[in-house]
Design a protein around this motif. Structure first.
Motif, PDB file in Angstrom:
ATOM      1  N   ARG A   1       0.825  -1.209   0.000  1.00 50.54           N
ATOM      2  CA  ARG A   1       0.000   0.000   0.000  1.00 50.54           C
ATOM      3  C   ARG A   1       0.863   1.263   0.000  1.00 50.54           C
ATOM      4  O   ARG A   1       0.357   2.368  -0.176  1.00 50.54           O
ATOM      5  N   HIS A   2       2.161   1.075   0.243  1.00 47.21           N
ATOM      6  CA  HIS A   2       3.119   2.174   0.372  1.00 47.21           C
ATOM      7  C   HIS A   2       2.788   3.035   1.595  1.00 47.21           C
ATOM      8  O   HIS A   2       2.655   4.252   1.500  1.00 47.21           O
ATOM      9  N   SER A   3       2.681   2.359   2.746  1.00 43.25           N
ATOM     10  CA  SER A   3       2.369   3.077   3.980  1.00 43.25           C
ATOM     11  C   SER A   3       3.581   3.797   4.547  1.00 43.25           C
ATOM     12  O   SER A   3       3.427   4.779   5.271  1.00 43.25           O
ATOM     13  N   GLY A   4       4.792   3.291   4.274  1.00 40.96           N
ATOM     14  CA  GLY A   4       6.016   4.014   4.614  1.00 40.96           C
ATOM     15  C   GLY A   4       6.275   4.247   6.082  1.00 40.96           C
ATOM     16  O   GLY A   4       7.117   5.066   6.425  1.00 40.96           O
ATOM     17  N   GLN A   5       5.551   3.575   6.987  1.00 39.13           N
ATOM     18  CA  GLN A   5       5.724   3.846   8.415  1.00 39.13           C
ATOM     19  C   GLN A   5       6.260   2.629   9.147  1.00 39.13           C
ATOM     20  O   GLN A   5       5.830   1.507   8.909  1.00 39.13           O
ATOM     21  N   SER A   6       7.186   2.901  10.075  1.00 37.41           N
ATOM     22  CA  SER A   6       7.825   1.865  10.871  1.00 37.41           C
ATOM     23  C   SER A   6       7.213   1.817  12.262  1.00 37.41           C
ATOM     24  O   SER A   6       6.663   2.815  12.751  1.00 37.41           O
ATOM     25  N   ALA A   7       7.343   0.657  12.912  1.00 35.56           N
ATOM     26  CA  ALA A   7       6.928   0.531  14.315  1.00 35.56           C
ATOM     27  C   ALA A   7       8.009   1.023  15.269  1.00 35.56           C
ATOM     28  O   ALA A   7       7.776   1.090  16.482  1.00 35.56           O
ATOM     29  N   ALA A   8       9.177   1.356  14.734  1.00 34.25           N
ATOM     30  CA  ALA A   8      10.310   1.777  15.566  1.00 34.25           C
ATOM     31  C   ALA A   8      10.370   3.305  15.684  1.00 34.25           C
ATOM     32  O   ALA A   8       9.735   4.040  14.921  1.00 34.25           O
ATOM     33  N   VAL A   9      11.156   3.759  16.646  1.00 37.88           N
ATOM     34  CA  VAL A   9      11.454   5.188  16.798  1.00 37.88           C
ATOM     35  C   VAL A   9      12.771   5.459  16.083  1.00 37.88           C
ATOM     36  O   VAL A   9      13.788   4.820  16.374  1.00 37.88           O
TER      37      VAL A   9
ATOM     38  N   ALA B   1      10.929   9.467  -1.300  1.00 44.32           N
ATOM     39  CA  ALA B   1       9.784   9.355  -0.410  1.00 44.32           C
ATOM     40  C   ALA B   1      10.272   9.536   1.019  1.00 44.32           C
ATOM     41  O   ALA B   1      11.465   9.411   1.309  1.00 44.32           O
ATOM     42  N   ALA B   2       9.351   9.834   1.902  1.00 43.22           N
ATOM     43  CA  ALA B   2       9.695   9.916   3.327  1.00 43.22           C
ATOM     44  C   ALA B   2       9.529   8.546   3.979  1.00 43.22           C
ATOM     45  O   ALA B   2       8.601   7.813   3.661  1.00 43.22           O
ATOM     46  N   ALA B   3      10.463   8.205   4.862  1.00 42.93           N
ATOM     47  CA  ALA B   3      10.260   7.092   5.788  1.00 42.93           C
ATOM     48  C   ALA B   3       9.807   7.713   7.099  1.00 42.93           C
ATOM     49  O   ALA B   3      10.405   8.687   7.572  1.00 42.93           O
ATOM     50  N   VAL B   4       8.760   7.167   7.687  1.00 44.19           N
ATOM     51  CA  VAL B   4       8.144   7.771   8.867  1.00 44.19           C
ATOM     52  C   VAL B   4       8.245   6.793  10.029  1.00 44.19           C
ATOM     53  O   VAL B   4       7.982   5.598   9.867  1.00 44.19           O
TER      54      VAL B   4
END
Length: 358
Positions: free
Chosen positions: A5-13, A294-297
């Motif tokens: 889906r190209h969500s680009g978000q990690s579960a990490a800080v 793209a941004a990694a979030v």
């Protein structure tokens, strides 16, 4: 870009400073974006046609796979990591290679042009691939992972620079020249479900929100939110310039995208309402300052990205600048966040950086 889906978000800080843990010279432009292997290895290709697995602790080489073919352009294409650890690499020779988690070639499939980043289907063993010639294909990997073959291919029109994304209903969303195209998979063949023309040539990939909104930019001055079921325009938002930065949409419904003014935008995916924008200018003679990745979030909403002028930025969830790392060469390699929050990103000078989460 994390998922199909190209969500680009990690579960990490992610990192809060630009402290470099290590850097590696990979012998060619590191334009392809790194991904994280099933064993934690950093899997990254360079434009010399070599795929490398690196130890995340110190950047040492775990294995390499040399495709022995010409490769590379200015598009950031990443591999996909399958459930069994196989790496589906869009590599040289207009092929996708199936590489085991330990670096052995398991299979390869010939396509009709430069292969963009794969999308992993909800259908077991099926990948979706788009080539720059404008062909969308479904590739099926055998249950034992030993072979793969094309199930169907469909021409969608003009050339494409957009890696496919998957909508909630299973539609494959990609681009063709100045159009966004949705394809329906019927199993053994496929049809075009809808196509929507934008203002100008599209040189980025779409992202799809949890509500089905497709977020996409073009070389005009607007960002679009399209309905994934029929392609109608739900909203548009003005940008300051054209964009080479693909969108991502988080599971919470925030869309991140950027443009050549080095501005990162965050909007509500359902309405297009602007939540914040952050401009991070860092200049270098003879180069624009535009954001080209793209941004990694991270899990707290901090965003990480690179620029044409050779800087890597971290920006907090409230828009304040966390760090500005000058890496010297153009950054068009889409970044990745590791399980511990480390940031991995490459440069046109052949370097891969590991930025410590601290």
């Amino acid at each position: 870009m994390h998922d199909a889906r190209h969500s680009g978000q990690s579960a990490a800080v992610g990192p809060r400073t630009g402290a470099v843990r290590w850097q590696r010279d990979l012998g060619g432009n590191v334009t392809p974006g790194p991904v994280i292997g099933i064993d934690g290895s950093i899997i990254v290709a360079a434009n010399n046609g070599v795929l490398t697995a690196l130890d995340p602790a110190d950047g040492s080489t775990r294995w390499t796979f040399d495709a022995h073919d010409s490769y590379g352009n200015d598009l950031s294409t990443s591999a996909a990591v399958l459930a069994d650890g196989t790496i589906a690499w869009p590599g040289p020779g207009s092929r996708v290679y199936g590489i085991s988690a330990t670096g052995q070639l398991r299979w390869q499939v010939q396509l009709d042009g430069f292969v963009l980043s794969p999308a992993v289907s909800n259908i077991p063993g099926r990948l979706y691939l788009v080539t720059m010639t404008g062909t969308t294909s479904a590739v099926d990997v055998a249950a034992d992972g030993s072979t793969a073959a094309i199930a169907w291919s469909l021409r969608t029109g003009g050339g494409s620079y957009g890696s496919p994304a998957l909508a909630p209903d299973g539609s494959i969303v990609t681009t063709s020249a100045d159009e966004v195209v949705a394809v329906t998979d019927h199993g053994t063949d496929a049809t075009i479900r809808w196509h929507t023309r934008l203002d100008a040539q599209i040189e980025v990939s779409p992202a799809v929100g949890p509500d089905g909104t497709v977020v996409i930019g073009d070389n005009g001055h607007r960002q679009f939110g399209l309905d994934s079921t029929d392609g109608r325009v739900r909203w548009t938002v003005a940008r300051g310039d054209e964009t080479y930065a693909s969108s991502i949409v988080t599971p919470t419904g925030l869309a991140y995208y950027a443009d050549h003014t080095a501005t990162l935008y965050v909007v509500d995916v359902a309405t297009g309402s602007l939540i914040r924008s952050t401009t991070t200018l860092a200049t270098r003679p003879g180069r624009s300052s535009g954001i080209w990745t793209a941004a990694a979030v991270d899990s707290q909403g901090a965003a990480y990205y690179g620029t044409r002028s050779g800087h890597v930025f971290g920006v907090g969830a409230d828009g304040h600048k966390l760090f500005d790392l000058d890496v010297g060469g153009t950054v068009d390699s889409y970044p990745a966040l590791g399980a511990d929050g480390s940031l991995y990103i490459g440069t046109s000078t052949g370097q891969l950086y590991a930025i410590d989460p601290g």
